[in-house]
Design a protein around this motif. Structure first.
Motif, PDB file in Angstrom:
ATOM      1  N   UNK A   2      32.398  71.615  39.837  1.00  0.00           N
ATOM      2  CA  UNK A   2      31.019  71.766  39.189  1.00  0.00           C
ATOM      3  C   UNK A   2      30.881  73.204  38.347  1.00  0.00           C
ATOM      4  N   UNK A   3      31.427  74.271  38.972  1.00  0.00           N
ATOM      5  CA  UNK A   3      31.363  75.369  38.112  1.00  0.00           C
ATOM      6  C   UNK A   3      31.762  75.244  36.618  1.00  0.00           C
ATOM      7  N   UNK A   4      33.034  74.460  36.562  1.00  0.00           N
ATOM      8  CA  UNK A   4      33.458  74.309  35.232  1.00  0.00           C
ATOM      9  C   UNK A   4      32.902  73.583  34.321  1.00  0.00           C
ATOM     10  N   UNK A   5      32.185  72.322  35.016  1.00  0.00           N
ATOM     11  CA  UNK A   5      31.459  71.640  34.576  1.00  0.00           C
ATOM     12  C   UNK A   5      30.137  72.175  33.744  1.00  0.00           C
ATOM     13  N   UNK A   6      29.553  72.936  34.725  1.00  0.00           N
ATOM     14  CA  UNK A   6      28.515  73.786  34.194  1.00  0.00           C
ATOM     15  C   UNK A   6      28.733  74.867  33.110  1.00  0.00           C
ATOM     16  N   UNK A   7      29.771  75.357  33.160  1.00  0.00           N
ATOM     17  CA  UNK A   7      30.304  76.482  32.184  1.00  0.00           C
ATOM     18  C   UNK A   7      30.395  75.514  30.790  1.00  0.00           C
TER      19      UNK A   7
END
Lengths: 483, 185
Positions: free
Chosen positions: A69-74
């Motif tokens: 989720x962090x990478x998608x958000x980034x």
């Protein structure tokens, strides 16, 4: 570890099955959740874990890094991500891309979606007709208008094309379930029922509104908000498209006219596809309607039956049963006369007097014996008495004689009461024998007077009986005697 | 006419059973020899029974049964019980969201769980009682429907209708003008 947007998109495409499962879970959930396409982090991680189960550790970590989720958000691939609720939403283009991999998962346009498109076209027409538009090629305002018209037309065409593909994909999948007619399990039977209902729903909520949208002759009056003011749109969407194009024609913008005409034809061609789809669904719709009518009949029959019973439950001890000739049992007439014709279970028999009594005796004796055998088999301790068939016969004869004597009264005048009684019993009592008269005499109610001198003799069968003749006594003497 | 089969047919008729087109065997549905025997010699059987005097009745070509020739007061108790039980089963299926085809002869069949659930329905119990039966539908299914070959237990011990029972079940729930009239009134 950060993974760039292109690589992340590639990983999403490679592992789209995990996303499909989540989309399916949302689509099969309640109406409230289905409206939104939010994923929960817990579900997402569970499906990711399943999807990457067969990978080597190294590959697994690459995928998990990219899809975290962090990478998608980034990479700005999320509309939002709430840490508190554990929910996130993929951006629209990603959601559409995932659904477009499989027509079955595409979403059809419903009436509100189509209304929205209709409103956009109406607003566009207002703009095109506006007096402030300068129809000059190099004017910046005009160029912006042309771009807007293209955007709206292409978007309408794209969404309708997606819509038709979605409807076809979903209906094909549902039709396969129904056509299998597989009632080999409760689940399958339930799936067929659900599939039928869903086809009906798609027909009513997606197919018919789409056909209406694409019909240029169907006038649908709608009130829409165009440019801050409420206006009533009378023209159907396809007529609005025509009017927009006509405006370009009037201004001799032939290049734009040609491009927009192409889009219009593309949209109109969808009408044929939807019509064919609707015709294909017709048989299922008829099936659903037949099924619904059947359910209605089942329900109304049941309600009639229940109401009939309720009306009779008024606390009375009698009359609570529905009479056999009630109209409610009309259809049962088909099976009238269906009964067990064997003697033991048959209906009540009107046994003729006298004739065939020996069979009845034999029948009763057999029943009695059978019951005794059954009692032994069931091993229930009970006090049973040995029954001699002759005793049974005597008991029955005695009961019958008591009944006959209750009905008998000595006719007056009567010279020989015993002889008269003998004649009476001889005619009526089954297996009458002369000694039976002794019992019968005891049951006479009338006072009798015996003659001291006159005797008589009755002979019947192997018996004879000699007695002093009795005649009816004087009533007054009888009264005195009783007193 | 086959002597042995004709005797079995008569016995089945005497017991008040349907002679169905297909019969349930341990391996599934199979042709019923008794039905075929009647079907192939129907004229002869009709003449034979008419002489007794009995009627050979066909249920939509799916089953036969035998009844006494026209009487002033035809026996209706079993017919009534069959109708009421099939109405209750249909309602039970509807309430549970199951399709009526589930109890077709070749269908999956109704499991005991559902029949137990029907047993607990108070309304069903009242209707059964007011229709002259006991209060438990499971018992009456066994007595009436199974006993008369209107239904049977399939190889997985689930309740399915026989071909004759199924024909009547469908007919029972077809729309009819009279019923629609009652509903409108």
């Amino acid at each position: 570890m950060a993974v760039n947007r292109a690589e992340t998109t590639k990983v999403i495409i490679d592992h789209r099955e995990a996303f499909f499962r989540m989309i399916d879970e949302i689509d099969s959930s309640g109406q409230g959740r289905r409206a939104s396409e939010e994923f929960t982090v817990a579900t997402y991680e569970r499906y990711l874990s399943i999807a990457t189960d067969n990978l080597t550790d190294k590959e697994r970590w690459v995928v998990l890094d990219a899809l975290s989720v962090t990478n998608l958000k980034r990479n700005k691939m999320l509309v939002f991500s709430h840490d508190q609720t554990g929910r996130f939403l993929l951006v629209g283009w990603l959601r559409e891309m995932l659904r477009s991999f499989d027509d079955m998962r595409l979403r059809g346009l419903t009436q509100p979606d189509l209304n929205h498109l209709h409103e956009r076209l109406a607003v566009l027409l207002e703009q095109v007709k506006g007096p402030e538009v300068l129809w000059i090629d190099n004017d910046q305002g005009f160029n912006e208008l042309v771009r807007t018209v293209h955007d709206v037309f292409n978007d309408v065409a794209y969404r309708l094309t997606q819509n038709v593909a979605a409807l076809k994909g979903r209906c094909d999948a549902l039709a396969k379930i129904i056509d299998s007619a597989d009632y080999s399990s409760m689940d399958r039977a339930g799936q067929i029922a659900k599939a039928l209902e869903e086809i009906y729903s798609i027909h009513e909520r997606n197919v018919i509104p789409t056909l209406r949208f694409l019909d240029p002759k169907l006038a649908i009056k709608r009130t829409v908000n165009t440019g801050g003011a409420s206006n009533v749109i009378n023209a159907p969407p396809m007529r609005i498209i025509e009017q927009v194009i006509e405006r370009f024609g009037e201004s001799k913008k032939l290049e734009c006219l040609e491009q927009l005409k192409r889009v219009e034809f593309q949209i109109l061609s969808l009408s044929d596809e939807v019509t064919i789809l609707r015709q294909g669904l017709e048989q299922y719709i008829q099936l659903v309607e037949a099924q619904r009518r059947r359910y209605e009949v089942i329900e109304s029959r049941y309600n009639r039956l229940r109401d009939e019973v309720r009306d009779r439950q008024d606390g009375r001890r009698r009359g609570f049963r529905i009479p056999m000739d009630s109209l409610i049992f009309d259809k049962a007439a088909k099976f009238r006369g269906l009964k067990d014709h064997r003697t033991r279970k048959g209906g009540l028999l009107d046994w003729p007097k006298g004739a065939g009594r020996e069979y009845l005796d034999e029948h009763l004796r057999v029943i009695r014996e059978r019951k005794e055998i059954e009692a032994v088999i069931s091993r229930t301790p009970r006090t049973s008495r040995e029954v001699d068939p002759n005793t049974l016969k005597l008991e029955r004869k005695l009961r019958e004689m008591i009944k006959l004597m209750d009905e008998y009264s000595v006719p007056s005048p009567c010279g020989d009461v015993f002889l008269q009684l003998h004649d009476y019993l001889k005619e009526r009592l089954y297996e009458y024998e002369l000694p039976d008269i002794v019992e019968a005499i005891g049951a006479l109610r009338e006072p009798l007077v015996a003659s001291a001198t006159q005797k008589n003799r009755i002979e019947h069968g192997r018996w004879s009986y000699t007695y002093h003749v009795r005649s009816l006594g004087d009533d007054s003497a009888a009264e005195e005697k009783r007193a | 006419m086959n002597k042995e089969l004709s005797q079995q047919i008569f016995k089945a008729g005497q017991r008040g059973e349907l002679i169905n087109r297909l019969s349930m065997t341990p391996t599934g549905l199979d042709t019923n020899l008794l039905y075929r025997e009647i079907f192939e010699n129907e004229t002869e059987y009709r003449e034979l029974y008419n002489a007794l005097p009995l009627d050979l009745v066909s249920i939509s070509g799916e089953a036969y049964f035998i009844r006494e020739s026209e009487q002033d007061d035809p026996y209706m108790a079993v017919a009534r019980n069959i109708q009421v039980l099939l109405d209750l089963i249909a309602r039970g299926l509807q309430v549970c969201g199951l399709m009526p085809e589930l109890v077709d002869p070749e269908g999956f069949g109704l499991t005991w769980d559902y029949i137990d659930r029907f047993d607990k329905e108070e309304e069903f119990s009242d209707i059964l009682y007011a229709s002259g039966m006991g209060r438990k539908i499971s018992v009456e299914i066994e007595n009436v429907l199974i006993g008369r070959q209107i239904a049977s237990w399939n190889q997985s011990n689930r309740l399915v209708l026989t071909t004759g029972g199924s024909a009547f079940f469908r007919e029972l729930h077809q729309e009819d003008a009279a019923l629609t009239g009652v509903m409108k009134n």
